[in-house]
Design a protein around this motif. Structure first.
Motif, short mmCIF file in Angstrom:
data_model
loop_
_atom_site.label_atom_id
_atom_site.label_comp_id
_atom_site.label_asym_id
_atom_site.label_seq_id
_atom_site.Cartn_x
_atom_site.Cartn_y
_atom_site.Cartn_z
N TYR A 84 7.48 30.82 -19.61
CA TYR A 84 8.25 31.98 -19.16
C TYR A 84 7.47 33.20 -19.62
CZ TYR A 84 12.20 28.90 -18.17
OH TYR A 84 13.01 27.93 -17.65
N ASN B 66 6.72 36.81 -20.76
CA ASN B 66 7.52 37.84 -21.42
C ASN B 66 7.28 39.18 -20.77
OD1 ASN B 66 8.66 36.21 -23.53
ND2 ASN B 66 6.59 36.09 -24.36
N ASP B 67 8.20 40.11 -21.04
CA ASP B 67 8.00 41.46 -20.53
C ASP B 67 6.66 41.99 -21.01
OD1 ASP B 67 10.15 41.78 -18.98
OD2 ASP B 67 11.34 42.90 -20.42
N GLU C 79 3.76 41.22 -20.07
CA GLU C 79 2.63 40.28 -20.10
C GLU C 79 2.02 40.15 -18.72
OE1 GLU C 79 3.60 37.33 -23.86
OE2 GLU C 79 4.06 36.60 -21.84
N ASN D 86 -1.17 40.93 -23.18
CA ASN D 86 -0.15 41.95 -23.14
C ASN D 86 -0.73 43.09 -22.31
OD1 ASN D 86 1.62 44.21 -24.07
ND2 ASN D 86 2.48 42.47 -25.17
N GLN E 236 -2.41 36.97 -25.71
CA GLN E 236 -1.18 36.32 -26.15
C GLN E 236 -1.37 34.80 -26.12
OE1 GLN E 236 1.83 38.39 -26.70
NE2 GLN E 236 0.07 39.75 -26.73
N SER F 65 16.08 36.19 -19.08
CA SER F 65 15.83 37.36 -19.93
C SER F 65 16.96 37.64 -20.93
CB SER F 65 15.63 38.60 -19.07
OG SER F 65 14.56 38.39 -18.21
N ARG G 256 17.15 35.73 -24.00
CA ARG G 256 16.01 36.00 -24.88
C ARG G 256 16.10 37.36 -25.56
NH1 ARG G 256 10.64 34.88 -22.30
NH2 ARG G 256 11.55 35.75 -20.44
N THR G 257 17.04 38.20 -25.11
CA THR G 257 17.11 39.51 -25.77
C THR G 257 18.33 39.61 -26.71
OG1 THR G 257 18.31 40.35 -23.90
CG2 THR G 257 16.01 40.87 -23.95
#
Ligand code: G6P
Length: 611
Positions: free
Chosen positions: A207, A209-210, A212, A225, A231, A382, A385-386
């Protein structure tokens, strides 16, 4: 909230991409398009559904083991051929697909036009691929770097995939605010907005990530990133079976999902309740047990059907855990200046785990120090995950755009949370917990019984399929059920429907009642039964047609109502889980009889990743 699929490997990309687009069509179905590369870069796109694209490309060159596809829910620019994705750069060497919104596209577009770029669409997306090209032209950077730099210049949300005719062994994928999953195969990679297009090829996924960006070659991938630091991607195993994504003999996903509810509610409770011990266990939030003892208030944020589940949760939590609860539309909450303290618990409810407004509401509450729990269905999305902690609903993939099994699973989790918090705060006795949990444990069988009214509901649907309006009324926790019943009917059959608290009918909706108006009552045997019976009389006195959801064996309402649908007797707390079932079936049958596309209602999308 569009759907994205990409493939790089050794197989023909086209069949993988088209199949994937069908799986993602719930995200939007205004237009569809693909890019493929073998000897040259090919772009085919068409307004309409994925099947329209399939018809359009018949007989065309569909070769290539590198490709990507898109199914669109229009934001910038009407749903037309020219606004369909993929979009190309000025020199036609680069193509892009995008889910999200580039907020500063206007200013970037002006600059690019002044440099001679010619745009072929009204979309924000096209601007981004022209910007990549422009950066390459101006700086001489390679495509990977130019794409990364371009992304540092855009404001907004995106999941994108980029291809180039000059890089036949490269797909670039990036995310910020919109989901993107990479499937890791042997010598091949898959990209998609969710895991459903990937699961039949590989269970290993990353998945993104924001912020990336992934550079994907056939023999490996590199994730960075956006600030250019490398990463280490985390490869995880998907817990999803292919049959979860098929209709399994039902005419529509919605009907299959309605019938799955005994199973989905059971899965949601599995390992979480111990009726004989009078104990609820929620592993996902157990680290916050102490915190729960001291919270002052709970704020539930959600949108659509999830908001209705939140309203049911408000009744349950206040009743059992005795904590004040406020239920907010995430879209309103985020733009107020809400008073939030560190002693607040915010519960964000979302089937998809991707709804933009709910995400933004979480961010706001987090900044102000609240503890955030999530209740989500899509694992790894998302929102889970937050949040600080959370509980998955485990309803399995929900594909019909109108939410059904996700709603009852959300209500089930909220019920468990209410008892869990009550248990921690000592607001419920052990013997009461044993009683409630024993009844809750039998809800899946009671849902099965409620589903047996299907044929009877179909007969009722015949009578009301040509209605133009419909009212849904209920009291207490049946009020949110009325709202949900009205939402189901309006979203899939396009009949105007309103849900109201039964007692409020006198303050407005009663004016609408005449002999053309069907009124659906949730009139189960609970503390407000007698009051609802009076409301039914008021409707009958004005010649309205009453369809009543009643408790098995009811005789009083049966004499007054035009039609009754029985649900099994249960604890008042669990009535929403049963009363929702006939309303889902009623909406479904009416919509089918009206010739509507129940799985993909017009203008809607399942996952709303834009504001
Ligand atoms: C869309 C869907 C609804 C859903 C709502 C919230 O409007 O069509 O079915 O209830 O979004 O979505 P979420 O995924 O956050 O529950």
């Amino acid at each position: 909230m569009c759907g994205i699929v990409g493939y790089i490997g050794y197989r023909d990309a086209y069949p993988i991409i088209i199949k994937g687009l069908h799986r993602l069509e719930y995200r939007g179905y205004d237009s569809a398009g693909i890019s493929l590369f073998d000897k040259e870069l090919k772009v085919y796109k068409k307004a309409g559904k994925v099947s329209d694209l399939e018809n359009f490309v018949k007989g065309l060159d569909l070769g290539g083991s590198l490709g990507m596809g898109h199914t669109r829910w229009a934001t910038h620019g009407a749903p037309s051929d020219r606004n369909s994705h993929p979009h190309s750069s000025n020199n036609r060497k680069l193509t892009i697909i995008h889910n999200g919104i580039i907020e500063n596209y206007g200013i970037i577009k002006e600059t690019l036009i002044s440099k001679g770029h010619i745009f072929k669409s009204d979309t924000d997306t096209e601007v981004l691929i022209h910007l990549v090209e422009d950066i390459q032209n101006e700086t001489g950077l390679d495509l990977k770097e130019a794409a990364r730099v371009a992304l540092t210049k855009v404001i907004g949300a995106y999941a994108i995939v980029i291809m180039s005719s000059e890089e036949p062994d490269l797909l670039i994928a990036a995310r910020k605010g919109s989901p993107l999953v990479i499937g890791v195969g042997k010598g091949e990679y898959f990209i998609a907005s969710d895991a459903t297009p990937i699961v039949e090829y590989t269970k290993n996924v990353i998945y993104l990530n924001d912020n990336e960006i992934a550079y994907i070659h056939r023999d490996g991938l590199l994730v960075k990133n956006i600030d250019n630091t490398i990463q280490t991607p985390y490869i995880q195993e998907l817990d999803m079976k292919l049959e979860m994504l098929e209709k399994g003999g039902y005419d529509h996903f919605m009907l299959k999902e309605i019938y799955e509810q005994p199973r989905s509610i059971r899965d949601c409770m599995r390992g979480r309740i111990y009726p004989q011990l009078g104990k609820v266990q929620l592993g996902g939030i157990k680290e916050y047990t102490e915190k729960l003892k001291n919270i002052d208030r709970i704020i539930i944020v959600a949108c659509g059907t999830s908001w209705h589940a939140g309203l049911v949760g408000e009744y349950l939590i206040e009743e059992y855990a005795r904590v004040p609860v406020e239920v907010e539309y995430a879209s309103e909450f985020r733009y107020r200046n809400p008073i939030i303290t560190e002693k607040d618990l915010v519960i964000a409810i979302s089937q998809s785990g991707e709804t933009a407004d709910t995400m933004a509401a979480i961010e706001l509450a987090k900044e102000r120090g609240a503890t955030i729990f999530g209740i989500c269905n899509v694992v790894g999305a998302s929102i889970p995950r937050t949040t600080h902690a959370g509980v998955y609903t485990h309803a399995g993939p929900e594909i019909g755009v109108a939410s059904t099994k996700a709603f009852t699973a959300q209500v089930t989790v909220l019920t468990l949370m209410a008892f869990y918090i009550a248990q921690q705060r000592g607001t419920i006795t052990q013997s009461k917990l044993v009683e409630h949990l024993t009844e809750l444990n039998s809800i899946p069988e009671l849902v099965e019984q409620a589903l047996k009214s299907n044929d009877h509901i179909k007969e009722i649907a015949v009578k009301f399929k040509d209605s133009t309006n419909c009212l849904f009324l209920g009291r207490g926790s049946s009020f949110p059920v009325a709202l949900e019943g009205a939402l189901k009917l309006k979203e899939i059959s396009y009949i105007h429907a309103e849900g109201y608290p039964a007692a409020e009918m006198k303050h407005g909706p009663i004016a609408l009642i005449d002999d053309d108006m069907p009124v659906v009552f949730i009139a189960t045997k609970d503390s407000s039964y007698e009051k609802v019976v009076s409301n039914i009389q008021e409707v009958k006195a004005r010649k309205g047609h009453v369809i009543a959801i009643v408790t098995e064996g009811d005789t009083q309402v049966k004499e007054m109502a035009d039609f009754v649908i029985e649900i099994p007797q249960t604890d008042q707390a669990f009535v929403p889980l049963l009363a929702t079932i006939p309303l889902q079936l009623l909406a479904y049958h009416i919509a089918v009889m009206r010739g509507c596309n129940v799985d993909q209602p017009r203008n809607l999308a399942k996952s709303v990743t834009v504001e």
